[in-house]
Structures are given as structure tokens and as C-alpha cells.
Design an enzyme around this catalytic site. Sequence first.
Site, PDB file in Angstrom:
ATOM      1  N   SER A 128       0.580  -1.249  -0.198  1.00  0.00           N
ATOM      2  CA  SER A 128       0.090  -0.077  -0.005  1.00  0.00           C
ATOM      3  C   SER A 128       0.826   1.249   0.127  1.00  0.00           C
ATOM      4  CB  SER A 128      -0.995   0.048   1.237  1.00  0.00           C
ATOM      5  OG  SER A 128      -2.038   0.743   0.980  1.00  0.00           O
ATOM      6  N   ASP A 271      -8.466  -5.953  -5.528  1.00  0.00           N
ATOM      7  CA  ASP A 271      -8.339  -4.875  -4.990  1.00  0.00           C
ATOM      8  C   ASP A 271      -9.255  -3.739  -5.221  1.00  0.00           C
ATOM      9  OD1 ASP A 271      -7.331  -2.485  -3.459  1.00  0.00           O
ATOM     10  OD2 ASP A 271      -5.165  -3.368  -3.778  1.00  0.00           O
ATOM     11  N   HIS A 304      -7.954  -5.102  -0.819  1.00  0.00           N
ATOM     12  CA  HIS A 304      -6.953  -4.643  -0.591  1.00  0.00           C
ATOM     13  C   HIS A 304      -6.182  -5.183   0.611  1.00  0.00           C
ATOM     14  CE1 HIS A 304      -3.788  -1.529  -0.696  1.00  0.00           C
ATOM     15  NE2 HIS A 304      -4.072  -1.202   0.653  1.00  0.00           N
TER      16      HIS A 304
END
Length: 334
Positions: A128, A271, A304
Site C-alpha cells: 500500500s 483490490d 486490498h
Amino acid sequence: MGKLKKIIISDWITENGKSHQNVPLFWQKFGPEIGTAPIVLVNHALTGNSNVAGENGWWNALIGKNKTIDTNDFTVIAFNIPGNGFNGEYENLIHNYKDFTAKDIAQIFWQGLIALKIENLFAIIGGSLGGGIAWEMAALHPTKIENLIPVATDWKATDWVIANVWIQDQILNNSDNPISDARIHAMLLYRTPQSLGLKFNREKPAGEIRFLIETWLLHHGEKLQNRFRLASYKLMNHLLKTVDISKNYQSFEAVANEIQANIHVIAVDSDLFFIPQENRETVSSLQQTKSNIFYHEIKSIHGHDAFLIEFEQLSKIIQPIFNTQKQPSYVTQN
């Protein structure tokens, strides 16, 4: 747990020309002493920290003795983004959080490595926000990394990411319960409708006024509120929209082609935040001119957050990279 240590960065000038003196950069080391083994840098995500291994390490399923990133064979370094508060100190810089970019953090991480007499890295891995900073670090010093491993991230903030960062910033600056409310919104970006449906199945316990999904969201909001400071959340959230390694270059390809590292782009097929199609296009574009960029995909319904859940898949993807530890792949300054 690696002992939390501090480096003082005495002269840090940001992209916009702001000068900061004596910035404390907190870090941890896991595994052999620096200079005796290949170096792996692990970059944390938005609410993460430098505690990546050991009993309470947030990535301890991957990092540790006899794990995929084996601390018998690798020296693992992890920095805290200044202002994340893991050290218990909140630097003045977080009060002007919009002055800072992911590239600024990448620069200060490199300064930290120089202070530790580390010139080259066997690998940088981050998920991330941490993966975006990894891209920025590679762009800054394209010859100093052997393996770049950005996970569930992108080399730039898309309009979708920018929009959601803006919404988060609005909540953080206008809500009466900002940390909890922002986290509740964010959790819906980090998971998927399928993941939540499987987990909660529209259930509401007898006699309760809330559905299980609502209770779960409130729990995550309260949990972060109890361990995170508002100023830190504002800074970390803001950094997400500043990732863009093509800035000041003719194109993304121009800067990426300078990166000599083997690039292993790892996406999550579900995601909803850093969508996999963006990563597929990145790899497809660079494969026209680079032979050492590879695309990997985690299959998961969890969205995610799969990079923090699907450890078996992630381990299988990166295991071949870290099986090369016997090569003389590290260099330290004299």
C-alpha cells in the site's frame, strides 16, 4: 522484537523547499548485524509501523527466523514514517502535513540508510503506502536496489485514490469523531462486498440493534482511535495521494527504465483501492523495454487487505526472490 532506535536527520529539505532540522527517524533491525548479510528494507502501510517481525510483528507470517524473509540470512530494516507516532513522539512536521510528499519520505529513508552505512539493498518490499514509497525510493536511486517488490500499490496515485484520500481528509477535518469515522469509511475500501458478505451474512444478533457488519466497523474505528493520533492519520492519508514517480520526468517509462532492480509488481485481483488493471498496464508497458519486470497476482475475495491476510500466496510469490540469499548481494560503505 528489534529494539527501537533513533537516527537524527539534521538537514532535511522537502520537495517544496521547506527545511527541517533534527528530524528523529525511528527504526528497527531484525536479524544479523548490519554489514554481515544482505539488507532488506520493509516499508509500512498507512497505520503500520517498524515492528514487522517477532511476536507482535504485523508481517511476522513472512518475516522472521525460518520464514520466507529469513532473518537467519537477511538483515531486515524498517523505518517509521516520521510523524506516525509509533515512537511516542509526534514531530512538528505533522502539523503541516500537506507540505510533505511520498518522495520526501523516500528521501529521508535514504538518508537513514546512509546514516546506517548502507549503500545498496538486496530488496525493498512494502504494501500500500509503503509500496508507493518503495517506488519513489527506486526512482531516486535507480542503481542501488536489486529487487523492488511493491505490493497492493501503484507508482502513482490514480484519480480514484486521490478522490478517496480527499474524502478521508474531509472526514478527518470535519467529523466530531474523526479517527473512528475515517477508519470506518476506509475499511470499505480495504475489503470487498463479497468478503463482508461471507463474513457477516447480514446477521444481527437477537436483541441487538446493530448488524454484525456495523459492530465490526465500529470496532475497527474505536481500535484505531485508541492507538493512533489524528495528526498522524492526516499525514499518512495525505501521503497516499502524492505518490508519482513520473513527476519531473518526461514519462513514467522514462524514469522506470532507469531502475535497474528486478521489479516484482504484486497486485490483488479484488483490490478496490489500488486496482489490479493499473498494475497490469504498468507491467505490460515496461515489458516493451525491460526484461526484468514481473507481474504477480494474489487471488482473494478480501480486496486490498489481502496483502495482510493471504500470507501463503504472498509467501509463494516472493520465496524465489529470497532463495538467492547466498549470493554476494550486499555492499556497505567503508
